[in-house]
Scaffold this motif. Structure first.
Motif, PDB file in Angstrom:
ATOM      1  N   ALA A  75       0.702  -1.418   0.181  1.00 46.76           N
ATOM      2  CA  ALA A  75      -0.283   0.060  -0.015  1.00 46.76           C
ATOM      3  C   ALA A  75       0.463   1.502   0.612  1.00 46.76           C
ATOM      4  CB  ALA A  75      -0.816   0.211   1.389  1.00 46.76           C
ATOM      5  N   LEU A  76       1.806   1.035   0.545  1.00 43.51           N
ATOM      6  CA  LEU A  76       2.145   2.187   0.606  1.00 43.51           C
ATOM      7  C   LEU A  76       3.434   2.641  -0.570  1.00 43.51           C
ATOM      8  CD1 LEU A  76       4.637   4.443   2.084  1.00 43.51           C
ATOM      9  CD2 LEU A  76       5.663   2.645   2.574  1.00 43.51           C
ATOM     10  N   THR A  77       3.654   1.464  -1.053  1.00 42.39           N
ATOM     11  CA  THR A  77       4.890   1.726  -2.612  1.00 42.39           C
ATOM     12  C   THR A  77       3.698   2.391  -3.218  1.00 42.39           C
ATOM     13  OG1 THR A  77       6.340  -0.393  -1.559  1.00 42.39           O
ATOM     14  CG2 THR A  77       5.712   0.337  -4.311  1.00 42.39           C
ATOM     15  N   ALA A  78       2.827   1.774  -4.104  1.00 43.28           N
ATOM     16  CA  ALA A  78       1.263   2.167  -4.424  1.00 43.28           C
ATOM     17  C   ALA A  78       1.054   3.299  -4.469  1.00 43.28           C
ATOM     18  CB  ALA A  78       0.325   1.027  -4.116  1.00 43.28           C
ATOM     19  N   ALA A  79       0.695   3.752  -3.357  1.00 46.32           N
ATOM     20  CA  ALA A  79       0.665   5.432  -2.611  1.00 46.32           C
ATOM     21  C   ALA A  79       1.679   6.344  -3.554  1.00 46.32           C
ATOM     22  CB  ALA A  79       0.067   5.844  -1.537  1.00 46.32           C
ATOM     23  N   ILE A  80       2.833   5.540  -2.902  1.00 45.54           N
ATOM     24  CA  ILE A  80       3.795   6.933  -3.081  1.00 45.54           C
ATOM     25  C   ILE A  80       4.217   7.039  -4.662  1.00 45.54           C
ATOM     26  CG2 ILE A  80       6.313   7.201  -3.380  1.00 45.54           C
ATOM     27  CD1 ILE A  80       6.564   5.298  -0.779  1.00 45.54           C
ATOM     28  N   ALA A  81       3.937   6.343  -5.698  1.00 44.17           N
ATOM     29  CA  ALA A  81       3.946   6.029  -7.098  1.00 44.17           C
ATOM     30  C   ALA A  81       2.880   6.813  -7.798  1.00 44.17           C
ATOM     31  CB  ALA A  81       4.094   4.519  -7.647  1.00 44.17           C
ATOM     32  N   TYR A  82       2.169   6.154  -6.916  1.00 48.68           N
ATOM     33  CA  TYR A  82       0.351   7.181  -7.398  1.00 48.68           C
ATOM     34  C   TYR A  82       0.632   8.814  -7.384  1.00 48.68           C
ATOM     35  CZ  TYR A  82      -4.430   8.866  -8.448  1.00 48.68           C
ATOM     36  OH  TYR A  82      -5.194   9.475  -9.257  1.00 48.68           O
ATOM     37  N   ILE A  83       1.002   9.269  -6.064  1.00 46.49           N
ATOM     38  CA  ILE A  83       1.873  10.744  -5.348  1.00 46.49           C
ATOM     39  C   ILE A  83       1.554  11.458  -6.363  1.00 46.49           C
ATOM     40  CG2 ILE A  83       2.232  12.426  -3.841  1.00 46.49           C
ATOM     41  CD1 ILE A  83       1.068  10.254  -1.822  1.00 46.49           C
ATOM     42  N   SER A  84       3.758  10.365  -5.991  1.00 43.02           N
ATOM     43  CA  SER A  84       4.495  10.992  -7.381  1.00 43.02           C
ATOM     44  C   SER A  84       4.048  11.338  -9.119  1.00 43.02           C
ATOM     45  CB  SER A  84       5.766  10.069  -7.420  1.00 43.02           C
ATOM     46  OG  SER A  84       6.719  10.342  -8.416  1.00 43.02           O
ATOM     47  N   THR A  85       3.699  10.546  -9.294  1.00 38.74           N
ATOM     48  CA  THR A  85       2.556  11.067 -10.023  1.00 38.74           C
ATOM     49  C   THR A  85       2.180  12.038 -10.580  1.00 38.74           C
ATOM     50  OG1 THR A  85       2.346   8.101 -10.751  1.00 38.74           O
ATOM     51  CG2 THR A  85       2.029   9.928 -12.511  1.00 38.74           C
ATOM     52  N   ILE A  86       0.361  12.446  -9.382  1.00 39.92           N
ATOM     53  CA  ILE A  86       0.426  13.204  -9.809  1.00 39.92           C
ATOM     54  C   ILE A  86       0.880  14.582  -9.305  1.00 39.92           C
ATOM     55  CG2 ILE A  86      -1.343  14.293  -8.982  1.00 39.92           C
ATOM     56  CD1 ILE A  86      -1.864  11.968  -9.990  1.00 39.92           C
ATOM     57  N   ILE A  87       2.341  14.587  -8.707  1.00 37.34           N
ATOM     58  CA  ILE A  87       2.789  15.862  -7.998  1.00 37.34           C
ATOM     59  C   ILE A  87       3.473  15.982  -9.377  1.00 37.34           C
ATOM     60  CG2 ILE A  87       5.166  16.878  -7.038  1.00 37.34           C
ATOM     61  CD1 ILE A  87       3.813  15.200  -5.186  1.00 37.34           C
ATOM     62  N   ALA A  88       3.702  15.172 -10.421  1.00 38.70           N
ATOM     63  CA  ALA A  88       4.918  14.835 -12.034  1.00 38.70           C
ATOM     64  C   ALA A  88       3.821  15.806 -12.977  1.00 38.70           C
ATOM     65  CB  ALA A  88       5.177  13.958 -12.280  1.00 38.70           C
ATOM     66  N   GLY A  89       2.288  15.287 -13.118  1.00 45.24           N
ATOM     67  CA  GLY A  89       1.949  16.251 -14.395  1.00 45.24           C
ATOM     68  C   GLY A  89       1.277  17.044 -13.488  1.00 45.24           C
TER      69      GLY A  89
END
Length: 396
Positions: A75-89
């Motif tokens: 859950a932590l890894t998936a959350a970090i990956a998603y947040i990273s993607t949203i911040i990038a966009g």
């Protein structure tokens, strides 16, 4: 004589691919390029076959060895990956709005096509399952093995991991530079990249600088959490970066990404769990590209992208990117439905997006896989802190 390292061989492969492509185009003889393209086709088919095996071999035992913490870390890894993607966009949108309207002018991609080099022959090697199917299977097996008392299945999974590791070490890693030569030969002769770069040079400059800055930001955050120096960590990930430039595939680069991330002193279990997972769900580089490129297309057609229009698109991209299973061009293909339904792109504009994405796909993929290393550092640091807290609790 000391054996040449992986990174110099990758750089040499890129340079040779471009040189062979340019020289062959000038003399009009494509016999040698076809040899390299044939090898790349065969090697690519083998990669497509073994990628699901790599995911199962590394992710399933990795989750099992993490035991009860596997669910939390997943859950932590998936959350970090998603947040990273949203911040990038989101960052891409604001950077794009501050620069693109000032520098981008309506231009057309040249219509003249280059030479399409065909292999002498090709083989179809069907994978045993799709990448997403392999990922779900790995989750199920990993969590299941962490819950049951028996060790038979786990030992079998570890044996399978050892077999795949031997294939990676003795076949994939040694021949990746030759594979890259074939890819860059074909790209150079076709001329796709150079034509698109000429028309959208300003967009690509912004893209590249933003991707590099984003990587520095990711590793700076990882440094604040783990204490590991950002530029040293990035340097250790350079073989993965340059491999991704050639493969254009996060999944195909997994073997090199795993090898590079280990140099950052990440726990073996965390490394084998996070890197293959992020290769499928973390596509910040592609998101930067898709947001800036779509904004460029909109501006060229007289439409000014607003935050109210782009932010829902970015949020959905973060989810849709999971459907892009680390294959070349997967990011833009997964986003075509969003481009049509949310940004109202017509078929011609979607085709332009595919061309724009293809011209820099290598750099977007390289940003993806290098960023995976930063996430692995963060997850590893969080996991170690949890272990320390648990140990202290037991002592008290």
């Amino acid at each position: 004589m000391k054996k040449m390292g992986l990174l110099p061989r990758l750089i040499l492969g890129i340079i040779l691919g471009i040189i062979i492509g340019v020289v062959s185009s000038k003399v009009g003889n494509y016999a040698i390029p076809r040899i390299f393209v044939t090898f790349s086709e065969l090697f690519g088919a083998f990669l497509g076959f073994i990628i699901p095996c790599i995911i199962i071999a590394f992710v399933a035992p990795g989750i099992a060895e993490l035991g009860k913490e596997s669910g939390k870390l997943l859950a932590l890894t998936a959350a970090i990956a998603y947040i990273s993607t949203i911040i990038a966009g989101t960052v891409s949108y604001f950077i794009g709005m501050s620069i693109l309207p000032k520098v981008l002018k309506a231009e057309e991609i040249a219509k003249k096509a280059g030479v399409d080099i065909k292999p002498y022959f090709s083989l179809k090697i069907d994978p045993i399952m799709g990448v997403m199917t392999a990922l779900v299977m790995a989750f199920m097996l990993g969590v299941g093995m962490s819950k049951i008392k028996g060790r038979t299945l786990f030992n079998s999974a570890k044996d399978f991991q050892h077999i795949i590791s031997l294939v990676v070490k003795n076949i994939l890693i040694p021949f990746v530079p030759v594979y890259i030569i074939g890819i860059f030969v074909k790209l150079t002769i076709s001329g796709d990249i150079f034509r698109t770069l000429k028309a959208f040079s300003s967009v690509y400059i912004i893209l590249f600088l933003l991707q590099i800055a984003y990587l520095v930001g990711q590793y700076s955050i990882a440094w604040m959490i783990s204490g590991k120096k950002p530029f040293k960590s990035i340097k250790n990930m350079m073989p993965a970066y340059f491999t991704a430039l050639g493969t254009q595939s996060s999944a195909a680069t997994i073997p090199v990404t795993l090898q590079s991330a280990r140099k950052n002193s990440i726990s073996e279990d965390i490394n084998d769990f996070v890197i293959p997972l992020c290769a499928t769900i973390h596509l910040a580089g592609d998101t930067i590209t898709l947001v800036l490129a779509s904004m460029g297309v909109m501006i060229m057609n007289g439409a000014m992208p607003t935050f109210g229009t782009m932010f829902p698109f970015i949020l959905m991209l973060g989810v849709t990117m999971v459907a892009a299973p680390g294959i070349p061009g997967g990011g833009v293909m997964a986003s075509l439905g969003l481009l049509q339904d949310m940004l109202m792109f017509n078929p011609a504009q979607q085709g332009l997006m595919i061309a724009l994405h293809a011209a820099q796909d290598s750099f977007g993929t390289a940003t993806n896989v290098t960023g995976d290393g930063a996430i692995a550092i963060i997850v590893d640091a969080v996991a170690k802190r949890s272990e320390v807290k648990e140990a202290l609790r037991l002592v008290q």
